[in-house]
Scaffold this active site. Structure first.
Site, PDB file in Angstrom:
ATOM      1  N   CYS A   2       0.864  -1.171   0.000  1.00 26.89           N
ATOM      2  CA  CYS A   2       0.000   0.000   0.000  1.00 26.89           C
ATOM      3  C   CYS A   2       0.900   1.220   0.000  1.00 26.89           C
ATOM      4  O   CYS A   2       2.113   1.104   0.131  1.00 26.89           O
ATOM      5  CB  CYS A   2      -0.879   0.050   1.249  1.00 26.89           C
ATOM      6  SG  CYS A   2      -1.957  -1.379   1.442  1.00 26.89           S
ATOM      7  N   CYS A 262      12.667  -5.034   1.581  1.00 28.03           N
ATOM      8  CA  CYS A 262      12.088  -5.850   0.493  1.00 28.03           C
ATOM      9  C   CYS A 262      12.770  -5.542  -0.850  1.00 28.03           C
ATOM     10  O   CYS A 262      12.606  -4.450  -1.391  1.00 28.03           O
ATOM     11  CB  CYS A 262      10.592  -5.542   0.401  1.00 28.03           C
ATOM     12  SG  CYS A 262       9.797  -6.273  -1.040  1.00 28.03           S
ATOM     13  N   ASP A 373      11.315  -9.127 -18.603  1.00 29.31           N
ATOM     14  CA  ASP A 373      10.282  -8.714 -17.640  1.00 29.31           C
ATOM     15  C   ASP A 373      10.887  -8.804 -16.241  1.00 29.31           C
ATOM     16  O   ASP A 373      11.946  -9.402 -16.046  1.00 29.31           O
ATOM     17  CB  ASP A 373       9.043  -9.610 -17.757  1.00 29.31           C
ATOM     18  CG  ASP A 373       7.797  -8.947 -17.174  1.00 29.31           C
ATOM     19  OD1 ASP A 373       7.906  -7.822 -16.633  1.00 29.31           O
ATOM     20  OD2 ASP A 373       6.711  -9.550 -17.258  1.00 29.31           O
ATOM     21  N   ASP A 374      10.199  -8.193 -15.261  1.00 22.99           N
ATOM     22  CA  ASP A 374      10.764  -8.185 -13.913  1.00 22.99           C
ATOM     23  C   ASP A 374      10.721  -9.567 -13.278  1.00 22.99           C
ATOM     24  O   ASP A 374      11.731 -10.116 -12.882  1.00 22.99           O
ATOM     25  CB  ASP A 374      10.067  -7.136 -13.023  1.00 22.99           C
ATOM     26  CG  ASP A 374       8.570  -7.188 -13.122  1.00 22.99           C
ATOM     27  OD1 ASP A 374       7.967  -8.094 -12.540  1.00 22.99           O
ATOM     28  OD2 ASP A 374       7.984  -6.334 -13.823  1.00 22.99           O
ATOM     29  N   CYS A 410       4.943 -14.602   0.071  1.00 23.81           N
ATOM     30  CA  CYS A 410       5.239 -13.403   0.852  1.00 23.81           C
ATOM     31  C   CYS A 410       4.144 -13.227   1.887  1.00 23.81           C
ATOM     32  O   CYS A 410       2.960 -13.227   1.542  1.00 23.81           O
ATOM     33  CB  CYS A 410       5.303 -12.159  -0.036  1.00 23.81           C
ATOM     34  SG  CYS A 410       5.599 -10.669   0.940  1.00 23.81           S
ATOM     35  N   CYS A 461      15.461  -8.310   2.448  1.00 18.00           N
ATOM     36  CA  CYS A 461      14.585  -9.476   2.517  1.00 18.00           C
ATOM     37  C   CYS A 461      14.603 -10.109   1.132  1.00 18.00           C
ATOM     38  O   CYS A 461      14.308  -9.449   0.136  1.00 18.00           O
ATOM     39  CB  CYS A 461      13.146  -9.085   2.885  1.00 18.00           C
ATOM     40  SG  CYS A 461      12.030 -10.521   2.881  1.00 18.00           S
ATOM     41  N   CYS A 464      11.175 -14.483  -0.678  1.00 17.48           N
ATOM     42  CA  CYS A 464      10.362 -15.134  -1.719  1.00 17.48           C
ATOM     43  C   CYS A 464      11.215 -15.834  -2.771  1.00 17.48           C
ATOM     44  O   CYS A 464      10.689 -16.619  -3.556  1.00 17.48           O
ATOM     45  CB  CYS A 464       9.375 -14.154  -2.338  1.00 17.48           C
ATOM     46  SG  CYS A 464      10.109 -12.619  -2.856  1.00 17.48           S
TER      47      CYS A 464
HETATM   48 FE1  SF4 Z   1       9.556  -8.499  -0.484  1.00 18.99          FE
HETATM   49 FE2  SF4 Z   1       9.695 -11.080  -1.163  1.00 18.99          FE
HETATM   50 FE3  SF4 Z   1      10.358 -10.272   1.318  1.00 18.99          FE
HETATM   51 FE4  SF4 Z   1       7.813 -10.224   0.493  1.00 18.99          FE
HETATM   52  S1  SF4 Z   1       9.072 -12.059   0.788  1.00 18.99           S
HETATM   53  S2  SF4 Z   1       8.874  -8.627   1.633  1.00 18.99           S
HETATM   54  S3  SF4 Z   1       8.030  -9.636  -1.675  1.00 18.99           S
HETATM   55  S4  SF4 Z   1      11.379  -9.753  -0.613  1.00 18.99           S
END
Ligand code: SF4
Length: 495
Positions: A2, A262, A373-374, A410, A461, A464
């Site tokens: 958000c 992130c 693409d990402d 995530c 982080c 994922c």
């Molecule tokens: Fe970001 Fe992936 Fe961590 Fe979620 S799990 S906060 S999308 S890096």
């Protein structure tokens, strides 16, 4: 994901808040809301859709006061029906004590934290995390007897102790803005997973040097206005309070974690002109394109032209084409501003993809195309793209991603809590390629990702793509497992 915004100034903040919310709509537009405080009353307005919809024909002078917060919502909890979206709009409020709060991120322990509050007599008209965070803050503020504090320094000291207290009760990602009766509070979780920047603006011709203080999920907002300075990301666990009367800034840090910011903000979410941890998003995406070119240099001979999926894939695609000395063509063009991940169902996501791209056949027909693409999360876009490019005459379609395979859900504010929906889970690389229908599918390595971002791995982080989560995620995993089991047993019921 958000968008959150907060302004505390010498002048009414509503016009800037609404303009800034419009700028942050890329982070969510299921609902938009603003709350302001004039020293006596809170003024709130929120509704479904973007700022331009919610505030169209709305008289902003109704939102009185020189303190305000705003929220642009991408729904990750509480469902996607209009009723639920409206019920879960932010900011949330309390009149005793008088608070307004908005947050970005998801609590892993949302349900147990809420259950604990319910045992103490709290009830909930909304399902969002920010209400739980606010109620825990209230508990802690009252526990600190904060309303006995006469001097502001005493008040702020008790407030910061209250925030430190809720960190011990919450698990997850949360960047939070709260209006209190004495000023504006901002704080981040101890891992600093979700973004929030602070910036300052001088009061023109003021002999005392008063400064407006502003907070935003992305610094792109401050670039838009152009008159902010000293822009920086809040540190993990940092708490900041700005006094209402004097605009004096108080700061403190909880813990000394390097954090777990992130990485996906760089890859996908953030606007290209935003800056996190000293790194401009656009330049990070270009560097990731260069790393892709290095890691797959031997594949260059199989490609005639490079295309990029707008908008993130274009930056990386141009960089990859330049490194390979191959032509880059704008063969895929985005129409409208919709981001398909924001759609609340798979059916809507697939429809959004159909509606959001135009293809230039001349750049595709008879060619071996590399498409950058990402990320490839659910495989939805990849499958549609591959099919469409072959329909337009591509001889071969090679898909390149500057995010490694997404193998972990995530639980921190992105709507991928269920790993059964991730295309890279339970499929070999060849099975992924086959399911998508492309000639080849290539991903940047995790080491390549870190190199391209140019940031210390220990400060990110990467859960994922590694499944190494910076917090416990057990409660959220159990919740997903229970929901899946319930859905399965419902499906087995006789019709
Ligand atoms: Fe970001 Fe992936 Fe961590 Fe979620 S799990 S906060 S999308 S890096």
């Amino acid at each position: 994901m958000c968008g959150i915004l907060g302004f505390i100034s010498w002048e009414p903040v509503a016009p800037r808040l609404v303009a800034a919310a419009d700028r942050l709509q890329s982070r969510g537009e299921h609902s938009t809301g603003v709350a302001t405080f004039d020293g006596q009353f809170f003024w709130d307005h929120a509704g479904l859709g973007s700022a331009s919809t919610v505030f169209q024909n709305y008289d902003l002078t109704q939102l009185r006061g020189s303190i305000g917060i705003a929220h642009t919502r991408y729904a990750t909890t509480g469902g996607g029906t209009p009723e639920r979206l409206l019920r879960n709009r932010q900011p949330v409020g309390s009149d005793r004590p008088g608070l307004r709060t908005c947050a970005n991120g998801d609590l892993v322990n949302l349900q147990s934290a809420r259950a604990g509050l319910m045992k103490k007599g709290y009830t909930f008209q909304t399902e969002v995390d920010s209400k739980v965070i606010q109620d825990l803050l209230i508990e802690r503020m009252l526990g600190q007897n904060i309303y006995e504090a006469k001097e502001i320094d005493d008040y702020v000291g008790r407030l910061f102790k209250a925030v430190a207290g809720i960190h011990s009760e919450l698990v997850g990602a949360y960047s939070v803005l709260t209006i209190t009766e004495r000023g504006l509070l901002a704080f981040k979780d101890p891992n600093g997973i979700r973004p929030c920047s602070i910036a300052f603006r001088e009061k023109p011709n003021d002999m005392f040097g008063a400064k407006e203080v502003a907070f935003a999920s992305e610094s792109s907002v401050f670039n838009y206005f152009g008159d902010y300075h000293d822009i920086r990301e809040l540190e993990p666990g940092e708490m900041i309070f700005i006094e209402k009367e004097t605009l004096k800034v108080h700061k403190r840090r909880f813990g000394a974690s390097k954090g777990a910011f992130c990485f996906f903000e760089f890859v996908y979410f953030a606007r290209p002109d935003s800056k996190f941890k000293g790194r401009v998003v656009e330049s990070a995406r270009r560097d990731l394109g260069k790393v892709l070119a290095e890691e797959f240099a031997s594949e260059k001979k199989n490609i005639d032209v490079v295309l990029g999926v707008p908008g993130t894939g274009v930056s990386a695609g141009v960089a990859m084409a330049q490194a390979w000395h191959l032509p880059f063509e704008y063969g895929i063009i985005k129409v409208g501003s919709k981001r398909s991940f924001q759609e609340s169902s798979q059916e809507k996501r697939e429809k959004a993809i159909d509606e959001k791209f135009l293809f230039i056949k001349e750049f595709i027909d008879g060619k071996r195309v590399a498409v950058v693409d990402d990320s490839n999360v659910r495989g939805t876009t990849a499958r549609k793209l591959a099919r469409r490019l072959f329909e337009l005459g591509a001889k071969e379609v090679h898909l390149y991603y500057f995010c490694p395979p997404v193998i972990g859900p995530c639980f921190y504010g992105i709507d991928t809590p269920d790993e059964s929906k991730l295309v890279a889970v339970g499929r070999s690389p060849e099975q992924i390629r086959e399911w998508i229908g492309a000639t080849s599918v290539k991903y940047i390595s995790i080491e390549g990702l870190i190199r391209g971002l140019g940031l210390p791995k220990a400060e990110l982080c990467l859960a994922c793509v590694t499944r190494n989560y910076p917090t416990s995620v057990k409660e959220a995993q159990d919740r997903v497992a229970l929901r899946n089991a319930e859905q399965m047993s419902c499906a087995e019921w006789p019709k």
